[in-house]
Design a protein around this motif. Structure first.
Motif, short mmCIF file in Angstrom:
data_model
loop_
_atom_site.label_atom_id
_atom_site.label_comp_id
_atom_site.label_asym_id
_atom_site.label_seq_id
_atom_site.Cartn_x
_atom_site.Cartn_y
_atom_site.Cartn_z
N GLN A 112 -28.36 -21.04 -18.81
CA GLN A 112 -28.33 -19.87 -18.09
C GLN A 112 -27.25 -18.92 -18.72
N ARG A 113 -26.09 -19.28 -19.05
CA ARG A 113 -25.26 -18.55 -19.98
C ARG A 113 -25.59 -17.71 -20.88
N HIS A 114 -26.36 -18.57 -21.84
CA HIS A 114 -26.99 -18.09 -23.14
C HIS A 114 -28.09 -17.08 -22.66
N ILE A 115 -29.04 -17.23 -21.71
CA ILE A 115 -29.92 -16.26 -21.31
C ILE A 115 -29.46 -15.03 -20.69
N ARG A 136 -29.60 -11.28 -22.56
CA ARG A 136 -30.38 -10.30 -21.68
C ARG A 136 -29.53 -8.97 -21.87
N SER A 137 -27.95 -9.21 -21.51
CA SER A 137 -27.02 -8.07 -21.69
C SER A 137 -26.88 -7.32 -23.05
N SER A 138 -27.14 -8.46 -23.92
CA SER A 138 -27.03 -7.43 -25.50
C SER A 138 -28.40 -6.74 -25.82
#
Length: 281
Positions: free
Chosen positions: A268-271, A275-277
């Motif tokens: 979830q942290r990678h997703i 998304r923010s990038s």
């Protein structure tokens, strides 16, 4: 009379007649030319007329607002309609359970990555004492800078930023009510930063330990940063060297097995990071 003299006389007479005729013709031409020069000439006079000045712009038409009738007494007495109510109850998330004695024992003996297990257990202990998070204006995040003494006592607590006054207040109350903590894994003061999420949409932030024996990836820092006091030198990027085979084998024996919740939280942290990038482009 001599014939020769007669011929000369006739020739002279012819010459005189020709000259006289030429003079008469020349006089007539001169007289005609003089009469032509004295003839009156027509004169053309140009008169410049200035252009007419531009017409002044017409004044804009003023539109008067229509006069609305005053509302009746009955209409003025009607109450304003309340904002629409959601067709569902607000989302909530109960506080997670506090770390068990076994989890604290593991955290007190795990020194890798700046005592990662201890830092995670500390944040989970704080969140467990904050209660249920409810969707609304009171949800938010708060980030602390924490310093813990070698014996587990809290030395310093500083709020770096907060998006919810209620979250900060509940977190500080929970920190004051925390039970005694075990000693730090290294026997040295433990200094770290921790974000507490007081939101019904927060996911479990359980850490993943499988990469803790690898060196940290290099972090870019401005090599030309200068504080204005020290000598101005270019700082070299620090790169951690990998462990030798014997130390690596010893380190791998300390790593616990990652739980399913930790794997899910890591994904979830990678997703969210991806998304923010993409939104920042």
């Amino acid at each position: 009379m001599d014939p020769d003299r007669l011929r000369h006389s006739l020739a002279a007479l012819v010459v005189l007649c020709v000259h006289g005729l030429a003079l008469v013709l020349a006089g007539g031409l001169l007289q005609r030319a003089s009469k032509g020069a004295r003839a009156p000439q027509s004169v053309i006079q140009l008169v410049l007329v200035p252009p007419e000045p531009p017409a002044a712009p017409a004044a804009p038409e003023v539109l008067l607002a229509p006069t609305l009738p005053e509302p009746s007494i009955e209409a003025r007495a009607l109450p304003l309609e309340p904002p629409p109510v959601l067709d569902r109850p607000p989302a909530t998330q109960a506080a997670p359970p506090a770390p068990t004695a076994a989890e604290w024992a593991f955290a007190a003996g795990y020194a890798l990555k700046n005592s990662k297990g201890y830092r995670h257990s500390w944040g989970r202990q704080v969140r467990s004492l904050m209660g249920t998070a409810v969707e609304g204006p009171d949800q938010g995040l708060v980030r602390f800078r924490v310093e813990i003494a070698p014996d587990g006592r809290l030395i310093q607590l500083e709020t770096l930023w907060s998006t919810s006054p209620l979250a900060e207040r509940l977190a500080r109350q929970a920190i004051e009510a925390m039970p005694p903590l075990p000693p730090t894994p290294t026997g040295q003061p433990l200094i770290f930063e921790r974000t507490i999420s007081f939101s019904p949409f927060a996911t479990d932030d359980a850490p993943v330990y499988r990469n803790d024996c690898r060196p940290d990836p290099p972090v870019f820092r401005n090599p030309f940063a200068w504080d204005g006091r020290a000598p101005q030198v270019r700082a070299e990027q620090k790169v951690d060297a990998p462990l030798d085979p014997q130390a690596l084998a010893e380190c791998l024996r300390q790593l616990p097995t990652d739980s399913l919740e930790a794997e899910s939280a890591n994904d979830q942290r990678h997703i969210e990071r991806g998304r923010s990038s993409r939104l920042g482009r």
